[in-house]
Design a protein around this motif. Structure first.
Motif, PDB file in Angstrom:
ATOM      1  N   LYS A   1      53.130  41.121  47.657  1.00  0.00           N
ATOM      2  CA  LYS A   1      53.328  40.882  49.082  1.00  0.00           C
ATOM      3  C   LYS A   1      52.785  39.506  49.490  1.00  0.00           C
ATOM      4  O   LYS A   1      53.398  38.787  50.270  1.00  0.00           O
ATOM      5  CB  LYS A   1      52.631  41.982  49.886  1.00  0.00           C
ATOM      6  N   LYS A   2      51.642  39.119  48.937  1.00  0.00           N
ATOM      7  CA  LYS A   2      51.040  37.818  49.239  1.00  0.00           C
ATOM      8  C   LYS A   2      51.943  36.677  48.752  1.00  0.00           C
ATOM      9  O   LYS A   2      52.115  35.680  49.445  1.00  0.00           O
ATOM     10  CB  LYS A   2      49.660  37.712  48.601  1.00  0.00           C
ATOM     11  N   GLU A   3      52.532  36.818  47.568  1.00  0.00           N
ATOM     12  CA  GLU A   3      53.430  35.783  47.035  1.00  0.00           C
ATOM     13  C   GLU A   3      54.689  35.659  47.886  1.00  0.00           C
ATOM     14  O   GLU A   3      55.163  34.557  48.144  1.00  0.00           O
ATOM     15  CB  GLU A   3      53.784  36.074  45.576  1.00  0.00           C
ATOM     16  N   ARG A   4      55.227  36.786  48.342  1.00  0.00           N
ATOM     17  CA  ARG A   4      56.397  36.753  49.225  1.00  0.00           C
ATOM     18  C   ARG A   4      56.046  36.080  50.550  1.00  0.00           C
ATOM     19  O   ARG A   4      56.841  35.315  51.099  1.00  0.00           O
ATOM     20  CB  ARG A   4      56.950  38.161  49.447  1.00  0.00           C
ATOM     21  N   ARG A   5      54.848  36.343  51.050  1.00  0.00           N
ATOM     22  CA  ARG A   5      54.388  35.703  52.284  1.00  0.00           C
ATOM     23  C   ARG A   5      54.243  34.188  52.077  1.00  0.00           C
ATOM     24  O   ARG A   5      54.651  33.399  52.930  1.00  0.00           O
ATOM     25  CB  ARG A   5      53.061  36.308  52.723  1.00  0.00           C
ATOM     26  N   ASN A   6      53.683  33.778  50.936  1.00  0.00           N
ATOM     27  CA  ASN A   6      53.544  32.350  50.630  1.00  0.00           C
ATOM     28  C   ASN A   6      54.903  31.664  50.521  1.00  0.00           C
ATOM     29  O   ASN A   6      55.087  30.547  51.002  1.00  0.00           O
ATOM     30  CB  ASN A   6      52.747  32.137  49.340  1.00  0.00           C
ATOM     31  N   TYR A   7      55.874  32.354  49.901  1.00  0.00           N
ATOM     32  CA  TYR A   7      57.232  31.823  49.796  1.00  0.00           C
ATOM     33  C   TYR A   7      57.837  31.620  51.186  1.00  0.00           C
ATOM     34  O   TYR A   7      58.365  30.561  51.500  1.00  0.00           O
ATOM     35  CB  TYR A   7      58.114  32.780  48.972  1.00  0.00           C
ATOM     36  N   ALA A   8      57.730  32.656  52.016  1.00  0.00           N
ATOM     37  CA  ALA A   8      58.308  32.597  53.362  1.00  0.00           C
ATOM     38  C   ALA A   8      57.640  31.502  54.195  1.00  0.00           C
ATOM     39  O   ALA A   8      58.321  30.773  54.928  1.00  0.00           O
ATOM     40  CB  ALA A   8      58.171  33.958  54.051  1.00  0.00           C
ATOM     41  N   LEU A   9      56.329  31.360  54.071  1.00  0.00           N
ATOM     42  CA  LEU A   9      55.613  30.342  54.826  1.00  0.00           C
ATOM     43  C   LEU A   9      56.017  28.931  54.368  1.00  0.00           C
ATOM     44  O   LEU A   9      56.257  28.058  55.196  1.00  0.00           O
ATOM     45  CB  LEU A   9      54.102  30.535  54.667  1.00  0.00           C
ATOM     46  N   PHE A  10      56.118  28.727  53.058  1.00  0.00           N
ATOM     47  CA  PHE A  10      56.519  27.414  52.539  1.00  0.00           C
ATOM     48  C   PHE A  10      57.920  27.066  53.031  1.00  0.00           C
ATOM     49  O   PHE A  10      58.162  25.973  53.541  1.00  0.00           O
ATOM     50  CB  PHE A  10      56.472  27.416  51.003  1.00  0.00           C
ATOM     51  N   ARG A  11      58.841  28.006  52.912  1.00  0.00           N
ATOM     52  CA  ARG A  11      60.226  27.781  53.349  1.00  0.00           C
ATOM     53  C   ARG A  11      60.269  27.505  54.860  1.00  0.00           C
ATOM     54  O   ARG A  11      60.937  26.583  55.311  1.00  0.00           O
ATOM     55  CB  ARG A  11      61.082  28.992  53.003  1.00  0.00           C
ATOM     56  N   LYS A  12      59.545  28.278  55.629  1.00  0.00           N
ATOM     57  CA  LYS A  12      59.513  28.089  57.088  1.00  0.00           C
ATOM     58  C   LYS A  12      58.963  26.706  57.444  1.00  0.00           C
ATOM     59  O   LYS A  12      59.494  26.022  58.328  1.00  0.00           O
ATOM     60  CB  LYS A  12      58.647  29.182  57.713  1.00  0.00           C
ATOM     61  N   ASN A  13      57.926  26.280  56.755  1.00  0.00           N
ATOM     62  CA  ASN A  13      57.302  24.986  57.053  1.00  0.00           C
ATOM     63  C   ASN A  13      58.203  23.806  56.694  1.00  0.00           C
ATOM     64  O   ASN A  13      58.260  22.832  57.442  1.00  0.00           O
ATOM     65  CB  ASN A  13      55.957  24.857  56.339  1.00  0.00           C
ATOM     66  N   ILE A  14      58.923  23.879  55.572  1.00  0.00           N
ATOM     67  CA  ILE A  14      59.804  22.748  55.245  1.00  0.00           C
ATOM     68  C   ILE A  14      61.011  22.722  56.192  1.00  0.00           C
ATOM     69  O   ILE A  14      61.482  21.647  56.543  1.00  0.00           O
ATOM     70  CB  ILE A  14      60.223  22.689  53.750  1.00  0.00           C
ATOM     71  N   LEU A  15      61.465  23.881  56.633  1.00  0.00           N
ATOM     72  CA  LEU A  15      62.535  23.910  57.628  1.00  0.00           C
ATOM     73  C   LEU A  15      62.045  23.306  58.947  1.00  0.00           C
ATOM     74  O   LEU A  15      62.761  22.533  59.592  1.00  0.00           O
ATOM     75  CB  LEU A  15      63.028  25.340  57.865  1.00  0.00           C
ATOM     76  N   LYS A  16      60.810  23.625  59.331  1.00  0.00           N
ATOM     77  CA  LYS A  16      60.228  23.088  60.558  1.00  0.00           C
ATOM     78  C   LYS A  16      60.081  21.561  60.479  1.00  0.00           C
ATOM     79  O   LYS A  16      60.143  20.878  61.490  1.00  0.00           O
ATOM     80  CB  LYS A  16      58.853  23.725  60.796  1.00  0.00           C
ATOM     81  N   ASP A  17      59.916  21.039  59.253  1.00  0.00           N
ATOM     82  CA  ASP A  17      59.774  19.594  59.058  1.00  0.00           C
ATOM     83  C   ASP A  17      61.126  18.891  58.962  1.00  0.00           C
ATOM     84  O   ASP A  17      61.186  17.704  58.677  1.00  0.00           O
ATOM     85  CB  ASP A  17      58.938  19.316  57.802  1.00  0.00           C
ATOM     86  N   GLY A  18      62.215  19.612  59.200  1.00  0.00           N
ATOM     87  CA  GLY A  18      63.529  18.972  59.248  1.00  0.00           C
ATOM     88  C   GLY A  18      64.357  19.073  57.993  1.00  0.00           C
ATOM     89  O   GLY A  18      65.427  18.461  57.901  1.00  0.00           O
ATOM     90  N   PHE A  19      63.919  19.831  56.997  1.00  0.00           N
ATOM     91  CA  PHE A  19      64.706  20.013  55.784  1.00  0.00           C
ATOM     92  C   PHE A  19      65.803  21.046  56.036  1.00  0.00           C
ATOM     93  O   PHE A  19      65.649  21.934  56.881  1.00  0.00           O
ATOM     94  CB  PHE A  19      63.816  20.490  54.629  1.00  0.00           C
ATOM     95  N   SER A  20      66.889  20.927  55.303  1.00  0.00           N
ATOM     96  CA  SER A  20      68.006  21.877  55.375  1.00  0.00           C
ATOM     97  C   SER A  20      68.258  22.441  53.992  1.00  0.00           C
ATOM     98  O   SER A  20      68.091  21.739  52.986  1.00  0.00           O
ATOM     99  CB  SER A  20      69.283  21.180  55.851  1.00  0.00           C
ATOM    100  N   MET A  21      68.705  23.687  53.950  1.00  0.00           N
ATOM    101  CA  MET A  21      69.006  24.288  52.649  1.00  0.00           C
ATOM    102  C   MET A  21      70.274  23.668  52.079  1.00  0.00           C
ATOM    103  O   MET A  21      71.299  23.610  52.752  1.00  0.00           O
ATOM    104  CB  MET A  21      69.170  25.799  52.763  1.00  0.00           C
ATOM    105  N   PHE A  22      70.182  23.187  50.856  1.00  0.00           N
ATOM    106  CA  PHE A  22      71.328  22.629  50.139  1.00  0.00           C
ATOM    107  C   PHE A  22      71.896  23.691  49.210  1.00  0.00           C
ATOM    108  O   PHE A  22      73.098  23.899  49.143  1.00  0.00           O
ATOM    109  CB  PHE A  22      70.885  21.385  49.354  1.00  0.00           C
ATOM    110  N   GLN A  23      71.025  24.341  48.473  1.00  0.00           N
ATOM    111  CA  GLN A  23      71.334  25.507  47.648  1.00  0.00           C
ATOM    112  C   GLN A  23      70.089  26.382  47.694  1.00  0.00           C
ATOM    113  O   GLN A  23      69.060  25.973  48.215  1.00  0.00           O
ATOM    114  CB  GLN A  23      71.612  25.102  46.196  1.00  0.00           C
TER     115      GLN A  23
END
Length: 118
Positions: free
Chosen positions: A31-53
């Protein structure tokens, strides 16, 4: 042979404009690893990144200095476990990428017109 200012500016901008690509493979077993994944993804999206793949995100930057700023931000967001790669390429290099959807060749993402406030 004379080169017009428009052609010169376009050519120079293709080398000045940068793309930052972030590749990551993060563990998601607990559960902690899934939370870390979600937080990392959320933060890079907040910084203006877009999903390419899946697990590949990109961001258009108007200069090398801007790209360096976003690379530093990603480094501050790194999760405690997993693999993350960061690649910075010029707009010229990015434009030479060949992208396929099945057997069909598709165009790379268009350059984003965005306003950056400092």
């Amino acid at each position: 042979m004379e080169i017009s200012n428009d052609k010169l500016n376009t050519r120079l901008n293709a080398y000045r404009i940068m793309w930052v690509l972030v590749f990551f493979d993060l563990p998601m077993e607990t559960k902690k690893e899934r939370r870390n994944y979600a937080l990392f993804r959320k933060n890079i999206l907040k910084d203006g990144f877009s999903m390419f793949q899946f697990s590949i995100y990109l961001r258009h930057c108007t200069s090398r200095e801007s790209a360096d700023t976003h690379v530093r931000r990603v480094k501050l967001m790194l999760p405690p476990k997993g693999h993350v790669g960061i690649l910075v390429v010029t707009d010229k290099q990015f434009g030479q990428m060949e992208i396929f959807s099945g057997l069909s060749c598709v165009k790379p993402p268009e350059t984003v017109q965005q306003l950056e406030l400092f």
